[in-house]
Design a protein around this motif. Structure first.
Motif, PDB file in Angstrom:
ATOM      1  N   GLU A 175       0.834  -1.332  -0.058  1.00  0.00           N
ATOM      2  CA  GLU A 175       0.164  -0.051  -0.152  1.00  0.00           C
ATOM      3  C   GLU A 175       0.681   1.176  -0.133  1.00  0.00           C
ATOM      4  N   ARG A 176       1.843   1.381   0.853  1.00  0.00           N
ATOM      5  CA  ARG A 176       2.621   2.452   0.865  1.00  0.00           C
ATOM      6  C   ARG A 176       3.489   2.665  -0.355  1.00  0.00           C
TER       7      ARG A 176
ATOM      8  N   PHE B 214      11.098   8.422 -11.505  1.00  0.00           N
ATOM      9  CA  PHE B 214      11.833   7.331 -11.655  1.00  0.00           C
ATOM     10  C   PHE B 214      11.167   6.368 -12.567  1.00  0.00           C
ATOM     11  N   ASP B 215      12.080   5.547 -13.165  1.00  0.00           N
ATOM     12  CA  ASP B 215      11.737   4.526 -14.317  1.00  0.00           C
ATOM     13  C   ASP B 215      10.947   3.119 -13.612  1.00  0.00           C
ATOM     14  N   ALA B 216      11.153   2.821 -12.356  1.00  0.00           N
ATOM     15  CA  ALA B 216      10.786   1.735 -11.971  1.00  0.00           C
ATOM     16  C   ALA B 216      10.694   1.723 -10.253  1.00  0.00           C
ATOM     17  N   ILE B 217      10.087   0.925  -9.620  1.00  0.00           N
ATOM     18  CA  ILE B 217       9.985   0.729  -8.189  1.00  0.00           C
ATOM     19  C   ILE B 217      10.160  -0.711  -7.932  1.00  0.00           C
ATOM     20  N   HIS B 218      11.123  -1.028  -7.076  1.00  0.00           N
ATOM     21  CA  HIS B 218      11.372  -2.482  -6.770  1.00  0.00           C
ATOM     22  C   HIS B 218      11.240  -2.302  -4.931  1.00  0.00           C
ATOM     23  N   TYR B 219      10.376  -3.020  -4.522  1.00  0.00           N
ATOM     24  CA  TYR B 219      10.209  -3.021  -3.058  1.00  0.00           C
ATOM     25  C   TYR B 219       9.905  -4.369  -2.622  1.00  0.00           C
TER      26      TYR B 219
ATOM     27  N   TRP C 103       4.493   5.712  -5.275  1.00  0.00           N
ATOM     28  CA  TRP C 103       4.641   5.731  -6.908  1.00  0.00           C
ATOM     29  C   TRP C 103       3.584   6.452  -7.434  1.00  0.00           C
ATOM     30  N   ASN C 104       2.255   6.410  -7.008  1.00  0.00           N
ATOM     31  CA  ASN C 104       1.195   7.217  -7.636  1.00  0.00           C
ATOM     32  C   ASN C 104       0.855   8.387  -7.175  1.00  0.00           C
TER      33      ASN C 104
END
Length: 197
Positions: free
Chosen positions: A113-114, A128-133, A119-120
């Motif tokens: 959720e966070r 940024f181009d991508a998020i990895h979490y 991101w949104n």
């Protein structure tokens, strides 16, 4: 180097109060920070942040017990908003690096959720181009699997990557995989850290 991997909390997001997002939780929402830590974060958050359980699935019954006046929606809205102070100076430095042709990715320990909120709602998808979490990868820093999963997902070789994080253990774990990495303290310019790498 082809891409920068950037931590979120303590790097992109820096709370103005050293006490963090929950410093005024009791004043604002009538819930003790210590009680929330004891009843929710300590026993449940490891499962949530590794994607083994949903945030609300674990949080709702805890709140029903320790703060029946408070809903998940209310607490999460407060948490995400209060934990949302962006370091605009660093974002400008990152934008300059992106303009030179480097890819920018977030590499962060978050639950679903966070991560979506960052991101949104906070607009990091535009920077940024991508998020990895962690919850999506199934691994959290500094576990080797976190870094390995990012390599597998992106196709980048370790030597293609430069990583900044505010925790030395996370930096050392990245370096152990062959990433170039630096501790982010906010006292040095990003370009200087990259030049040394």
């Amino acid at each position: 180097m082809k891409a920068l991997m950037v931590d979120v909390d303590g790097v992109i997001v820096v709370h103005p109060d050293p006490g963090g997002w929950a410093v005024h939780l009791e004043r604002d929402l009538g819930l003790s920070k210590a009680r929330l830590q004891e009843a929710f974060f300590a026993p449940h958050f490891d499962d949530v942040v590794h994607g083994r359980a949903a945030l609300r699935e674990r949080l709702a019954p805890v709140l029903a017990e320790i703060a029946p006046h408070l809903s998940c929606d209310e607490l999460c809205a407060y948490w995400f908003r209060e934990d949302g102070y962006l370091d605009h100076d660093l974002l400008e430095q990152l934008a300059a690096v992106r303009a030179e042709g480097y890819a920018l990715h977030l590499a962060t320990v978050q639950e679903h959720e966070r991560a979506a909120y960052l991101w949104n709602e906070m607009g990091l998808k535009d920077r940024f181009d991508a998020i990895h979490y962690a919850a999506d990868l199934g691994h959290a820093k500094p576990a080797d699997g976190f870094y390995a999963a990012i390599e597998a997902r992106t196709g980048y070789a370790p030597g293609d990557l430069f990583f900044i994080d505010d925790r030395i253990a996370n930096v050392q774990a990245a370096q152990a995989r062959g990433w170039k990495a630096a501790l982010w303290t906010g006292h040095e310019r990003l370009a200087d850290l990259m030049a040394r790498a």
